[in-house]
Design an enzyme around this catalytic site. Sequence first.
Site, PDB file in Angstrom:
ATOM      1  N   LEU A 310       0.811  -1.213   0.000  1.00  0.00           N
ATOM      2  CA  LEU A 310       0.000   0.000   0.000  1.00  0.00           C
ATOM      3  C   LEU A 310       0.840   1.258   0.000  1.00  0.00           C
ATOM      4  CD1 LEU A 310      -2.749  -1.047   2.511  1.00  0.00           C
ATOM      5  CD2 LEU A 310      -3.008  -0.616   0.095  1.00  0.00           C
ATOM      6  N   ARG A 311       2.165   1.087   0.060  1.00  0.00           N
ATOM      7  CA  ARG A 311       2.985   2.282   0.205  1.00  0.00           C
ATOM      8  C   ARG A 311       2.843   3.194  -1.011  1.00  0.00           C
ATOM      9  NH1 ARG A 311       8.296   2.538   3.301  1.00  0.00           N
ATOM     10  NH2 ARG A 311       8.121   0.308   3.341  1.00  0.00           N
ATOM     11  N   GLY A 312       2.588   2.583  -2.168  1.00  0.00           N
ATOM     12  CA  GLY A 312       2.424   3.408  -3.365  1.00  0.00           C
ATOM     13  C   GLY A 312       1.269   4.382  -3.217  1.00  0.00           C
TER      14      GLY A 312
END
Lengths: 373, 586
Positions: A310-312
Amino acid sequence: MDASGPEPRAVSAEGVSVAAKPAAARKRGGAASRPARLVFPFSAIVGQDEMKLALLIAAVDPAIGGVLVFGDRGTGKSTTVRALAALLPPMRAVAGCAFACDPGRPAGLCEACRASSRRVAVQVPVPVVDLPLGATEDRVTGALDIERALAEGVKAFEPGLLARAHRGFLYIDEVNLLEDHLVDLLLDVAASGENVVEREGISIRHPARFVLIGSGNPEEGELRPQLTDRFGLAVEVRTPKDLPTRIEVVRRRDAFERDPRRFVAAWAREEAATRRRILAARRLLPKVRVTDATLADTAKLCLALGTDGLRGELTLMRTARALAALEGDAEVTVAHLRRIAAPALRHRLRRDPLDEAVAGTRVERALAEVLPP
Amino acid sequence: MQDAGSPPAVDAAADAALAACLLAIDPVGLGGAVLRAAPGPARDAWLGLLRAGLTPGEPWRRLPLGIPDSRLLGGLDLSATLAAGRPVAERGVLADAHGGIVVAAMAERMETPTAARICAVMDAREVAVQRDGLAARQPADFGLVALDEGIAPEEVVPAALRARLAFHLDLTTLPPAALRGDAAAIRAARQRLPGVTAEEGLVEALCGVAASLGVEDLRAPLFALRAARAAAALAGHAVVTKEDAGLAARLVLAPRAMTVPMDDDAQPEPPPEPEQPKDETPRDDQPERGPDQQELQEILVAAAKAALPTGLLETLQLRDAARKRQGAEGRAGQRRNAALRGRPVGTFAGPLRAGARLALVETLRNAAPWQAVRRRENAAGPPIRVRMEDIRLRRFRHQTGTTAIFVVDASGSAALHRLAEAKGAVEMLLADCYVRRDQVAVVAFRGKAAEILLPPTPSLVRAKRSLAGLPGGGPTPLASGLDAAAALAAETSRRGRTPLLVLLTDGRANIARDGTAGRPVAEEDALSAAAPIRAAGIAALLLDTAPRPHPYAKRLADAMGARYLPLPAADAARLSGAVAAARPAG
């Protein structure tokens, strides 16, 4: 960092009080009396818009997590980062603290500042610290003060580069040539926000949160994916191809080298304007709105690209907010997303050996699919 | 477009001598020079000329190959520190050379990390020492002369360093007697240099020339500008003249040329050339380019062309390939670093474990400063107290050998045309492998499938025998051949040797992976079989055995990330050159 006032004391884990070193600046280097070399002004840099934007965003919201700059040699990567240092507005810090603690955030104070009853706030320049090639680990993490160990037989902690970079920027040129053990160290510190040093039977712990800026030439070696992931933004820099731009680059560089003082003075107004823009953006940042529709768009984009984790999405959202703040907009729009998608996502794509498209084109393709103009 | 005042034939010796003079006039601004020459009188004459032009007292330092960081950048002077009881810094070679010249010996063998450190110091014009408990900034303004003793075209000084040195000179054919200059004139020129001005339009002309020669790096026009100014100072001109600019173009830009301007036969990959600026680009804030400026640019281009090295394109192809191989070193090197034998390359910190070799001197160095502290803690104890954090272990780099995997197209089409000749080429390559102690394997494909005719063996006799007995005929299952080659290469890597694929084919694939006939599917399959080879970074070379090279073969080579060499063009020298360039750097 200017430091004056009572000598700070860092406390070790065993409760043994260890006298920390006074103002590092005084002791540093025999050539410290040289006048500071003038830096090429940030606003005078021709082209490299993506890189300049990424650095401004990192200055507005340091929590985004660093900027990776990849490009051919001779494209002015180091120049721009050093120019940023001269541009940044000063920050408030506790006087005399080796880590430049923020007086406005009691939770983030180092042990010494927490222990002292009276904290004086001063304005200090934002540190932009170079991690030079060939640096040894003891200088990066900090170690015991060798002079006092020799002369007095006393154990005193001498803060290293990570301490100096706290609340500022750490710049690593040729980041893909960095030795493995230093990479491991940086990953560790970046994850925990803290630097732990254990030597000679004592243990020192101090806050170390900084924006990591790495630049390099990908032809000379690959970066580990764990390290790449740490960077919030990744920009590519290329030599300008059109003749007028090339001429202007050479002209300005030549003018700067022949008379740096005059050149810097000529650009002082633009620099001040850029500085004000950063300050205004920081004030606006908490108020920038992100609508649910925009969040859905970021999720759709990341799904289409197949980014890992989910870092994107998180990074994309934060950078879009910072960009909106820089532009003076109160709400994040699709236009912001489109502009910042490539730097935020191009280094998070899963590598597909059969897909020959360069990361940048894959992002553009996904943008055209998910967010048609 | 030569006008009446066309430049005279290039006198390479005079130019080289002038380069030495210019460098002596402005060593920091020009960065330095790459001097390609075998050790001998010519090189000594050039260096002597440079040295004579310096002011007495300016440092002249030698940088040996394999210099450790502690000598290059500086660090703690241990004995002085222990004697004085406080940290005493030791200046490295680069800081020592402040205001003078550094001469780097055998620079073509310089390792990437060393070159990167030197480049960082040259960019910042100071040494940032962060070592051994010392933090210092030492000014380091110097010019660097890189002595390039390489013979093969792919043995070059690291590109990052080359980009920061203005002059790239080749002294191999020059007579030493011609390399003379006037030291007094050089010193006078130094005084004049700050006052030299350049006319409007010189920057544009130099950028234009650089662009038309395909020189991407923007440092080049900047160096040319400074060289032109130094040349004007040397000649006693107050303003830079056309001759000064022409000399700068010849010395700085021509050796960096990537394309030959206005010459479009056999260019491998021409970089996008900008449109002729006189017509196309809007010139709103630039002054109007008069005819003088156009003329100046043309004169400069002509001067640079006259000085272009012969055989440029070939040299570029080989050099390009070598650079790509150097890039892959980072990954491969990591695999080898954990080795327990081989050439020692530095030390690393770590606990003592089985098989690791202690670096005694470094360990003691690390323990030395803390002895006083440790003794105070505990008076009774061994005389020298070493703690775990002091321990340094030796790091080795194991030179792995190469296994050359010959992937031979033994199908009917190839057999008909070139197999015999191809076998001759292979024999020559085998001889090369024998010299380098490589291992050899042979994979052949024809009919429906590929088979490993010869597993990796150091026996070249067996290799020759298996090739001699190779029958020819049948359709071409190119994709299967590539799959088999990739699998064998992966296994070779696992066994610890570096694979090199040499593919001999005419590219007329007509059997797909699953055995069905049909050219389009077969070609598609072959391309997709090639992609993993490229992704894994396996060094490869494609020898096109077709009488008339088909574009598909080149596409396949690109898909594999292989160097492409059409066999009709390959004579003995080119062939071994091509293999040498494709060979992974070891």
